[in-house]
Scaffold this active site. Structure first.
Site, PDB file in Angstrom:
ATOM      1  NE  ARG A  79      -4.162  -0.758  -0.353  1.00  8.54           N
ATOM      2  CZ  ARG A  79      -5.389  -0.278  -0.524  1.00  8.54           C
ATOM      3  NH1 ARG A  79      -5.624   1.000  -0.392  1.00  8.54           N
ATOM      4  NH2 ARG A  79      -6.368  -1.057  -0.867  1.00  8.54           N
ATOM      5  NE  ARG A 103      -8.495   0.602  -5.023  1.00 11.99           N
ATOM      6  CZ  ARG A 103      -8.451  -0.706  -4.909  1.00 11.99           C
ATOM      7  NH1 ARG A 103      -8.138  -1.278  -3.776  1.00 11.99           N
ATOM      8  NH2 ARG A 103      -8.724  -1.469  -5.938  1.00 11.99           N
ATOM      9  CG  LEU A 108      -6.606   9.689  -1.376  1.00 15.15           C
ATOM     10  CD1 LEU A 108      -6.887  11.190  -1.386  1.00 15.15           C
ATOM     11  CD2 LEU A 108      -5.805   9.279  -2.613  1.00 15.15           C
ATOM     12  CG  ASN A 135     -14.980  11.667  -0.164  1.00 16.72           C
ATOM     13  OD1 ASN A 135     -14.887  11.183  -1.306  1.00 16.72           O
ATOM     14  ND2 ASN A 135     -15.734  11.112   0.770  1.00 16.72           N
ATOM     15  CB  THR A 136     -18.788  14.242  -3.035  1.00 18.90           C
ATOM     16  OG1 THR A 136     -20.214  14.214  -2.934  1.00 18.90           O
ATOM     17  CG2 THR A 136     -18.341  13.359  -4.189  1.00 18.90           C
ATOM     18  CG  HIS A 137     -20.387  10.046   2.433  1.00 17.16           C
ATOM     19  ND1 HIS A 137     -19.805   8.811   2.281  1.00 17.16           N
ATOM     20  CD2 HIS A 137     -21.476   9.862   3.237  1.00 17.16           C
ATOM     21  CE1 HIS A 137     -20.495   7.920   2.973  1.00 17.16           C
ATOM     22  NE2 HIS A 137     -21.505   8.530   3.563  1.00 17.16           N
ATOM     23  CG  ASP A 187     -16.821   8.152   4.553  1.00 19.64           C
ATOM     24  OD1 ASP A 187     -16.382   8.852   3.634  1.00 19.64           O
ATOM     25  OD2 ASP A 187     -17.295   7.018   4.380  1.00 19.64           O
TER      26      ASP A 187
HETATM   27  C1  GRF Z   1     -21.301   9.401  -5.326  1.00 19.43           C
HETATM   28  O1  GRF Z   1     -22.602   9.314  -4.825  1.00 19.43           O
HETATM   29  C2  GRF Z   1     -20.288   9.631  -4.232  1.00 19.43           C
HETATM   30  O2  GRF Z   1     -20.773  10.365  -3.181  1.00 19.43           O
HETATM   31  C3  GRF Z   1     -20.007   8.216  -3.766  1.00 19.43           C
HETATM   32  O3  GRF Z   1     -20.040   7.426  -4.927  1.00 19.43           O
HETATM   33  C4  GRF Z   1     -20.846   8.074  -5.906  1.00 19.43           C
HETATM   34  C5  GRF Z   1     -19.978   8.263  -7.099  1.00 19.43           C
HETATM   35  O4  GRF Z   1     -20.712   8.604  -8.221  1.00 19.43           O
HETATM   36  N1  GRF Z   1     -18.755   8.182  -3.028  1.00 19.43           N
HETATM   37  P1  GRF Z   1     -19.977   9.085  -9.539  1.00 19.43           P
HETATM   38  O5  GRF Z   1     -18.883   8.067  -9.861  1.00 19.43           O
HETATM   39  O6  GRF Z   1     -19.433  10.459  -9.310  1.00 19.43           O
HETATM   40  O7  GRF Z   1     -21.070   9.064 -10.579  1.00 19.43           O
END
Ligand code: GRF
Length: 205
Positions: A66, A92, A94, A108-110, A147
């Site tokens: 890793r 993954r 980071l 990051n988007t969650h 997260d």
């Molecule tokens: C998104 O909903 C993001 O929050 C999550 O996985 C999804 C990715 O969607 N981690 P995309 O690949 O951007 O369409």
């Protein structure tokens, strides 16, 4: 201009939202400079190429450890001279070398309202199974707590009676596609200040 790398693994709809924001001129001073994928084929890479963005593939399985993978990711980011990183559907975590090199500079988007329902791959299913009436999406800074980094922005999405993970996930992504470019623009403009674990959005100068 602040050069940005976007790390992806799959569909890349959030990457597309960033590409579209850049084309519309609403991402400045952020500028997309690299798309990094952890696999050699995915829709996100196709989207990057279609937009004329440089791409690089750094697969875990090509490295013995890793740490070596982490170093290769860092080398790719450095070679592209990026200052900011976005993980958008990147399957993954980071590694410490990358985190140390980009303090407060990784978003990051969650697809849930953190701290509820962490775990990017099943957050939508978890929220549905729990029976919440409201869920949503969160853009947060990435730290070594998966997260659990400081929250930059959130949007709520109502759960409907007839929702399944597909329908709910689709409506959540619509909100992510608005939230992520806006958060990146604020970060690039230096308008996000970290106070403890709270992120304050500063007014424009
Ligand atoms: C998104 O909903 C993001 O929050 C999550 O996985 C999804 C990715 O969607 N981690 P995309 O690949 O951007 O369409």
């Amino acid at each position: 201009m602040r050069r940005v790398a976007v790390c992806v693994s799959g569909r890349g709809s959030n990457l597309q939202a960033l590409i579209d924001a850049e084309a519309a001129g609403t991402l400045l001073p952020a500028r997309l400079a690299l798309v990094l994928a952890d696999r050699s084929r995915c829709l996100a890479l196709d989207r990057a190429r279609a937009a004329g963005l440089p791409t690089v593939v750094v697969r875990v399985r090509d490295f013995d450890t890793r740490e070596e993978w982490d170093a290769a990711v860092l080398a790719a980011l450095r070679a592209a001279e990026v200052e900011l990183v976005v993980t958008a559907g990147f399957n993954r975590v980071l590694g410490p070398a990358v985190l140390a090199a980009f303090p407060g500079a990784i978003l990051n988007t969650h697809p849930a309202l953190l701290p509820s329902f962490p775990g990017g791959l099943h957050a939508v299913e978890d929220a549905l199974a729990h029976g919440v009436r409201i869920t949503g999406c969160t853009v947060h800074m990435v730290t070594d707590e998966v997260d659990d980094g400081p929250i930059v922005a959130q949007r709520a999405v109502e759960v409907r009676e007839d929702d399944d993970a597909d329908s709910l996930g689709t409506r959540i992504r619509v909100e992510e596609h608005r939230l992520l470019p806006e958060a990146l623009r604020l970060l690039a403009a230096g308008r996000l200040r970290l106070e403890g674990r709270r992120v304050r959005a500063l007014a424009p100068e």
